[in-house]
Design a protein around this motif. Structure first.
Motif, short mmCIF file in Angstrom:
data_model
loop_
_atom_site.label_atom_id
_atom_site.label_comp_id
_atom_site.label_asym_id
_atom_site.label_seq_id
_atom_site.Cartn_x
_atom_site.Cartn_y
_atom_site.Cartn_z
N ASP A 115 40.86 25.80 39.85
CA ASP A 115 41.12 26.52 41.10
C ASP A 115 41.60 27.95 40.81
O ASP A 115 41.19 28.90 41.50
CB ASP A 115 42.15 25.78 41.95
N GLN A 122 42.15 20.40 37.49
CA GLN A 122 41.77 20.93 38.79
C GLN A 122 42.54 22.21 39.11
O GLN A 122 41.99 23.18 39.65
CB GLN A 122 42.02 19.89 39.88
N GLN A 149 39.75 31.45 41.79
CA GLN A 149 40.47 32.45 42.58
C GLN A 149 40.45 33.81 41.88
O GLN A 149 40.25 34.86 42.51
CB GLN A 149 41.92 32.00 42.78
#
Length: 206
Positions: free
Chosen positions: A7, A3, A11
């Motif tokens: 992420d 995860q 980003q």
């Protein structure tokens, strides 16, 4: 995918959109540097981003999978060289999309891995010009750092270089000449044997 890695990848892509340089992107497309997505972000900006994220194996793996110029280049900057094993390097080199990435992955990453020289020689004999270019780019960097070759390696290098000069694309030929110019600077002896071996090729490197 972890995860945290997912992420960070999301980003980074969002940041690329904000950093887009449309004129640079268009110029690259006109020069034939094809990517699914090209944000036209400068190399210094990508290096700054790489320093911010630091070395990250998992993130580099995911970035490389993307057919996005900036993702490919950033992957070469954040992959820890110690984690780039020979089999993974061979997978990556088989997925190089163009000569820009062939240069970036050699300069930013492959020159620093333990098997750099062996892989470079392997790729010089490849049927893929992009793999050949990557091999010559690696050797250029190794020669800039004073890497020396034994007589067998020199003979193999010269044989492959002559084949590329006689039958390769202009881009490949330019990469070969650049490599030979760095090879010549290692010693007077290397300069002499290169000059003798390539005297009929009219190379402006001596």
């Amino acid at each position: 995918m972890k995860q945290e890695t997912q992420d960070r990848l999301k980003q980074i892509k969002q940041r690329f959109r904000l950093m887009m340089n449309g004129m640079a992107s268009q110029s690259m497309r006109e020069k034939g540097l094809g990517y699914s997505i090209n944000w036209g972000i400068s190399l210094p900006a990508l290096k700054t981003l790489a320093e911010e994220y630091g070395k990250d194996y998992d993130l580099a793996i995911e970035l490389w999978k993307e057919n996005i110029r900036e993702c490919k280049i950033l992957a070469t900057l954040i992959m820890p060289p110690a984690d780039m094993k020979a089999d993974l390097a061979c997978l990556w080199v088989s997925q190089i999309p163009n000569q820009e990435v062939a240069a970036m992955v050699a300069f930013n990453l492959f020159q620093y891995i333990d098997s750099a020289k062996d892989l470079a020689f392997k790729w010089l004999a490849s049927a893929s010009e992009l793999e050949q270019m990557c091999g010559y780019n690696i050797l250029s960097r190794l020669f800039m750092r004073g890497e020396v070759l034994d007589s067998r390696e020199i003979n193999e290098l010269f044989d492959q270089a002559k084949t590329a000069l006689e039958g390769g694309s202009v881009s490949l030929q330019h990469t070969v000449v650049n490599m030979l110019s760095h090879f010549c600077t290692i010693s007077d002896e290397y300069n002499k044997i290169t000059k003798s071996a390539f005297k009929s090729y009219d190379l402006d490197i001596f």
